[in-house]
Design an enzyme around this catalytic site. Structure first.
Site, mmCIF file in Angstrom:
data_model
loop_
_atom_site.group_PDB
_atom_site.id
_atom_site.type_symbol
_atom_site.label_atom_id
_atom_site.label_comp_id
_atom_site.label_asym_id
_atom_site.label_seq_id
_atom_site.Cartn_x
_atom_site.Cartn_y
_atom_site.Cartn_z
ATOM 1 N N CYS A 77 0.831 -1.200 0.000
ATOM 2 C CA CYS A 77 0.000 0.000 0.000
ATOM 3 C C CYS A 77 0.865 1.249 0.000
ATOM 4 O O CYS A 77 1.827 1.353 0.773
ATOM 5 C CB CYS A 77 -0.921 0.018 1.220
ATOM 6 S SG CYS A 77 -1.980 1.485 1.295
ATOM 7 N N CYS A 86 -2.809 -0.440 8.768
ATOM 8 C CA CYS A 86 -2.192 -1.756 8.507
ATOM 9 C C CYS A 86 -0.719 -1.686 8.878
ATOM 10 O O CYS A 86 0.133 -1.422 8.031
ATOM 11 C CB CYS A 86 -2.358 -2.155 7.037
ATOM 12 S SG CYS A 86 -4.064 -2.268 6.483
ATOM 13 N N GLN A 316 -19.627 -8.640 12.063
ATOM 14 C CA GLN A 316 -18.179 -8.817 11.955
ATOM 15 C C GLN A 316 -17.697 -8.306 10.600
ATOM 16 O O GLN A 316 -18.260 -8.628 9.561
ATOM 17 C CB GLN A 316 -17.805 -10.289 12.106
ATOM 18 C CG GLN A 316 -17.939 -10.825 13.516
ATOM 19 C CD GLN A 316 -16.809 -10.370 14.438
ATOM 20 O OE1 GLN A 316 -15.845 -9.725 14.018
ATOM 21 N NE2 GLN A 316 -16.931 -10.695 15.711
ATOM 22 N N TYR A 355 -23.857 -10.455 25.357
ATOM 23 C CA TYR A 355 -23.358 -9.470 24.392
ATOM 24 C C TYR A 355 -23.688 -9.950 22.979
ATOM 25 O O TYR A 355 -22.844 -9.987 22.093
ATOM 26 C CB TYR A 355 -21.855 -9.251 24.556
ATOM 27 C CG TYR A 355 -21.411 -9.025 25.993
ATOM 28 C CD1 TYR A 355 -21.423 -7.755 26.564
ATOM 29 C CD2 TYR A 355 -20.996 -10.101 26.790
ATOM 30 C CE1 TYR A 355 -21.022 -7.552 27.881
ATOM 31 C CE2 TYR A 355 -20.600 -9.904 28.113
ATOM 32 C CZ TYR A 355 -20.618 -8.633 28.648
ATOM 33 O OH TYR A 355 -20.225 -8.437 29.950
ATOM 34 N N CYS A 452 -12.045 -10.211 21.530
ATOM 35 C CA CYS A 452 -11.229 -9.421 20.605
ATOM 36 C C CYS A 452 -10.038 -8.806 21.323
ATOM 37 O O CYS A 452 -9.279 -8.039 20.721
ATOM 38 C CB CYS A 452 -12.076 -8.326 19.945
ATOM 39 S SG CYS A 452 -12.806 -7.159 21.114
#
Length: 494
Positions: A77, A86, A316, A355, A452
Site C-alpha cells: 500500500c 495496517c 463482523q 453481548y 477481541c
C-alpha cells in the site's frame, strides 16, 4: 522566557529484537533500557531518533534503516507508514500469524496465570486483502500533509492547511486533519471508486468540508458497507448549516445533488442513506438515518442463514472469517451428543448468549439448542436480532436489551432457567466483575468465551479459574496486517 526543549538522542546502529504490543517492535539497549519502535521488524538494524524518554523506556522512530531484516518485505500500500491502519504490511503473513499466536499465548500465560492446554494453531484469514465489509472515511477541510509534502510546498503555502479538503482516515495526533486515501486495499475496489466520486463531485460543486474545530462544513463522513450477497450500502453524514432557513435549504439541496449523483452513477448501491449530524462527534448510534434510495439494509448470509444489516448494525467486518470464528464457538458450545441428528428437543442445552449484538451467534447456534437467550446493551441491535430470527424462521430465541450486569440477575435466571452453556462475546474491556460473579453463581457446564482482546480475556479467565478449567484455546485472525487477534476459549466446569 520559554524553556528550551531538550534535544533527544539519536541511537546509532540499534538492532530490533522482538515484537511488542500495538504493532510496535522492541530494541533493548546495553543499559537494559527498552525502546519501542513503530514500523520496525525484528532483525532490522537502524539509527533510531528518540521522540519520548521515560525512566524505564523510550519511544523512537527509524531515522535510517541500515540493514533490513531478512523477514522484511515490501508493503503493497502506498499509504503504509503514514496511515495507521495496517501496521504489519512489511511482515509476511505467515510471520504475522506466528506473532499473533505468540501474543495470545503470552497474554493468557502472563496475565491469566491459569493452567492452559496446548493451543490450537491460529486460523488464518481466508483473504488477506479486500477482506473487510465496512470502512468509515472522515471528511475534513484540512488534509494531513506528510513532512515531505510540506517541504515541497512554497513557503507561504506551508503555513496553512486550509482549503485543502480530503476524504480518508484520521491521523493519530492530528484529530482535525484527514489523510487523503488514493487506494485502500481493505475492501472491494468499488469502494475506492465511490469515495473518489464523492470527492470529485464535492470539489466540482464547491461543497464545503467539515471543520472539526469550528463545527462548520457540509460533508462530514462517508461509511461504505457491502455484503456477500453483492449488495452495497453507502451512508453520507452531513452537517447542515442551520444558521437560517435559507442556509438550511441550501445545505439540503447540495446534499440531494450529491446523493442523486451517486444514485445515477452507481447502480450497485442498493442502500443509499444519509443523516444530519449536529453533534461534536461522528458517532451515529443516536442519530436518525434516512433512506434516499433503495433499502434501509443489506443482507449477509452465513451457511443457509440470512442476516439483515442496517446502518447501525454490528456485523463482523471480515465476513468470510466470521463464519470460521462462529463455527469454532459452535463446536466448543456443543458436545457430540448435542449435535447428533434426531436428538430429543428436551435433551438439547439451554444457551445464554451474552453481548449478543444483532444475534448472529445466537441464530447461528439455535438449531443445536433447546433455546437461546440473547442479551445486549443496544436496543436497536436487539430489534435486529429479533428480525434475524424471524427472517430465518427461528422460533427458539429470546432477546433482551439492557446493561448486562442489570439484566443477568439471579431473578432472570430463575425465570428463564439455568443455562447449560454460556457464550460470551464482550467488548474489548471484557466482562464486568458483576457479570463474572453471576456466571459463577449460574454454574453452566460450559462457557465459550469469544474475545477481541486476549489481555482482558486472560483477566476474566483468572476470575473464573476456581470453578472452570480452560479446555481449548483457538486464536483466529480476523484482521490481516494488523496486530489485532480474536481468541476463543472453552471452559469446562471443574
Amino acid at each position: 522566557m520559554t524553556r528550551k526543549k531538550k534535544q533527544l538522542p539519536l541511537l546509532e546502529r540499534v538492532t530490533i529484537t522482538d515484537y511488542a504490543a500495538e504493532g510496535k517492535a522492541i530494541a533493548r539497549l546495553d543499559n537494559a533500557m527498552v525502546v519501542f519502535v513503530p514500523w520496525a521488524v525484528p532483525g532490522d538494524v537502524a539509527d533510531l531518533q528518540v521522540r519520548r524518554k521515560k525512566h524505564s523506556f523510550m519511544e523512537a522512530d527509524i531515522a535510517r534503516l541500515i540493514e533490513p531484516s531478512s523477514l522484511r518485505i515490501e508493503p503493497f500500500c502506498q499509504h503504509f507508514g503514514v496511515c495507521g491502519g495496517c501496521k504489519w504490511q512489511q511482515v509476511p503473513y505467515a510471520e504475522q500469524l506466528r506473532m499473533k499466536q505468540q501474543q495470545v499465548k503470552d497474554q493468557l500465560t502472563r496475565i491469566g496465570k491459569v493452567e492452559l492446554p496446548e493451543f490450537r494453531p491460529i486460523l488464518g484469514s481466508v483473504k488477506t486483502q479486500e477482506y473487510r465489509n465496512k470502512l468509515d472515511f472522515g471528511c475534513a477541510n484540512k488534509r494531513y500533509l506528510t513532512n515531505d509534502e510540506i517541504a515541497r510546498l512554497p513557503h507561504d503555502e506551508s503555513q496553512s492547511l486550509k482549503d485543502r479538503p480530503a476524504i480518508g482516515f484520521h491521523i493519530t495526533g492530528a484529530f482535525d486533519k484527514i489523510l487523503p486515501i488514493d487506494h485502500c486495499w481493505l475492501m472491494d475496489d468499488l469502494h475506492n471508486e465511490i469515495r473518489h466520486a464523492v470527492m470529485d463531485y464535492a470539489v466540482g460543486h464547491q461543497l464545503t468540508f467539515f471543520d472539526l474545530r469550528q463545527q462548520v462544513g457540509l460533508l462530514r463522513d462517508v461509511i461504505i458497507r457491502n455484503s456477500n450477497t453483492g449488495e452495497w450500502m453507502v451512508i453520507i453524514q452531513f452537517h447542515f448549516d442551520r444558521t437560517s432557513d435559507a442556509t438550511l435549504s441550501e445545505s439540503q439541496e447540495q446534499a440531494r445533488g450529491l446523493l442523486q449523483h451517486l444514485t445515477d452513477r452507481f447502480p450497485q448501491i442498493t442502500s443509499l442513506m444519509y443523516l444530519d449530524n449536529q453533534k461534536c462527534n461522528d458517532t451515529i448510534g443516536d442519530q436518525q438515518i434516512l433512506t434516499f434510495h433503495g433499502n434501509d439494509h443489506i443482507i449477509e448470509t452465513m451457511e443457509d442463514l440470512r442476516f439483515k444489516v442496517g446502518p447501525k448494525s454490528f456485523y463482523q467486518t471480515n465476513t468470510d472469517q466470521a463464519y470460521h470464528l462462529y463455527s469454532v464457538a459452535r463446536d466448543f458450545a456443543f458436545s457430540t451428543q448435542h449435535a447428533t441428528p434426531g436428538a430429543q428437543h428436551s435433551d438439547l442445552p439451554l444457551v445464554y448468549d451474552l453481548y449478543t449484538g444483532t444475534g448472529t451467534i445466537a441464530n447461528f447456534v439455535a438449531r443445536q439448542a433447546r433455546q437461546v437467550i440473547g442479551i445486549e446493551y443496544v436496543p436497536e441491535a436487539i430489534e435486529d436480532a429479533k428480525v434475524n430470527s424471524q427472517l430465518n424462521h427461528i422460533d427458539n430465541t429470546l432477546f433482551y436489551a439492557g446493561d448486562m450486569k442489570d439484566i443477568l440477575t439471579d431473578e432472570f435466571i430463575s425465570r428463564h432457567g439455568r443455562p447449560d452453556v454460556i457464550i460470551t462475546d464482550p467488548p474489548r474491556a471484557g466482562m464486568h466483575p458483576d457479570v463474572v460473579k453471576t456466571i459463577l453463581r449460574t454454574s453452566p457446564q460450559r462457557i465459550v468465551y469469544v474475545s477481541c482482546n486476549p489481555a482482558t480475556q486472560a483477566r476474566d479467565l483468572q476470575a473464573l479459574d476456581a470453578d472452570y478449567r480452560v479446555a481449548e484455546v483457538q486464536p483466529v485472525d480476523m484482521f490481516p496486517h494488523t496486530p489485532h487477534v480474536e481468541n476463543v476459549v472453552l471452559l469446562i466446569k471443574r
